[in-house]
Scaffold this active site. Structure first.
Site, PDB file in Angstrom:
ATOM      1  NE  ARG A  24      -3.922  -0.844   2.034  1.00 17.60           N
ATOM      2  CZ  ARG A  24      -4.170  -1.211   2.579  1.00 17.60           C
ATOM      3  NH1 ARG A  24      -4.567  -0.588   4.624  1.00 17.60           N
ATOM      4  NH2 ARG A  24      -5.129  -2.086   3.084  1.00 17.60           N
ATOM      5  NE  ARG A  87      -2.666   2.859  12.057  1.00 21.71           N
ATOM      6  CZ  ARG A  87      -3.400   1.839  10.998  1.00 21.71           C
ATOM      7  NH1 ARG A  87      -2.258   1.156  10.169  1.00 21.71           N
ATOM      8  NH2 ARG A  87      -3.877   1.065  10.901  1.00 21.71           N
ATOM      9  CD  GLU A 162     -10.258 -17.216  21.152  1.00 18.97           C
ATOM     10  OE1 GLU A 162     -10.304 -17.775  22.349  1.00 18.97           O
ATOM     11  OE2 GLU A 162      -9.057 -18.211  19.985  1.00 18.97           O
TER      12      GLU A 162
END
Length: 234
Positions: A24, A87, A162
């Site tokens: 990217r 970012r 999780e």
């Protein structure tokens, strides 16, 4: 050159965009920069420098997760004197009023822990964006008519999480989205007196299950990169 960046002194601009994916970074450089040149291929983490509207810009892949980003940002600051680090990446939305393709500007970045945690010890430091960059990015998004949200995000070190209880608490406390790098970026920028911001595109939604089709991602990510560039040189 540094340990993980093979660029020569002077080849990296003071303004650096940081997508996680090195491919990217290549796409963004070839799409938005004039005369981009590849200045680093160490470990396949591409790094390009070119010009945007006459301003020198580097686009550097940072990898996945805070430990990887920490390596590159430390070296960009220490060895190449990068001053503005933004970012540009994807995130998963966590609030019902956000939809895919929207842009999120991260004011703060919560985390369970980041690579700087050992240094900060018992302090629960609150990593945050540079306000000047944040304001300029919001103005740029408004001019473009881009749907934008401003608020706190969550930087996770776990992609296959999780912990549904933790997810539920993030939603309950108004966290806009989850990604994997911004908390460490903001912490390092604060430590070294640099400007930092995370400009994120919503690629999926953790509550509704909505997902951005692959062929539509390029245009949406393009909006994000242009907002970041406009903010950097406002």
């Amino acid at each position: 050159m540094s340990t993980h960046i093979g660029a020569a002194p002077g080849e990296i601009a003071q303004t650096v965009l940081l997508p996680g994916d090195p491919l990217r970074a290549k796409w963004a450089a070839e799409t938005f920069l004039d005369a981009p040149r590849c200045i680093n291929e160490v470990r396949g983490m591409f790094d390009f420098t070119g010009k945007w509207r006459g301003h020198e810009v580097t686009i550097q892949g940072s990898g996945m997760g805070m430990p990887s980003l920490s390596i590159y940002v430390n070296e960009l600051i220490r060895d190449y004197d990068a001053r503005t680090l933004i970012r540009v990446g994807s995130c998963g939305a966590m609030q019902a009023d956000i939809v895919v393709r929207d842009v999120i500007l991260a004011v703060t970045a919560s985390s369970v822990g980041n690579p700087s945690r050992a240094m900060l010890r018992e302090i629960h430091y609150a990593p945050h964006a540079d306000y000047g960059l944040l304001r300029a990015a919001h103005d740029a998004a408004m001019r473009r008519g881009t749907a934008v949200h401003v608020g706190g995000i969550y930087s996770s070190d776990t992609f296959y999480d999780e912990r549904p209880d933790l997810h539920d608490q993030m939603v309950r406390h108004g966290i806009l989205a989850v990604e994997m790098e911004a908390a460490e970026l903001y912490t390092l920028a604060a430590r070294h007196g640099r400007r930092a911001l995370a400009v994120l595109t919503v690629s999926d939604h953790l509550v509704t299950g909505e997902d951005l089709p692959a062929m539509e991602r390029e245009r949406s990510f393009g909006d994000m990169v242009e907002i970041a560039l406009e903010a950097a040189f406002a």
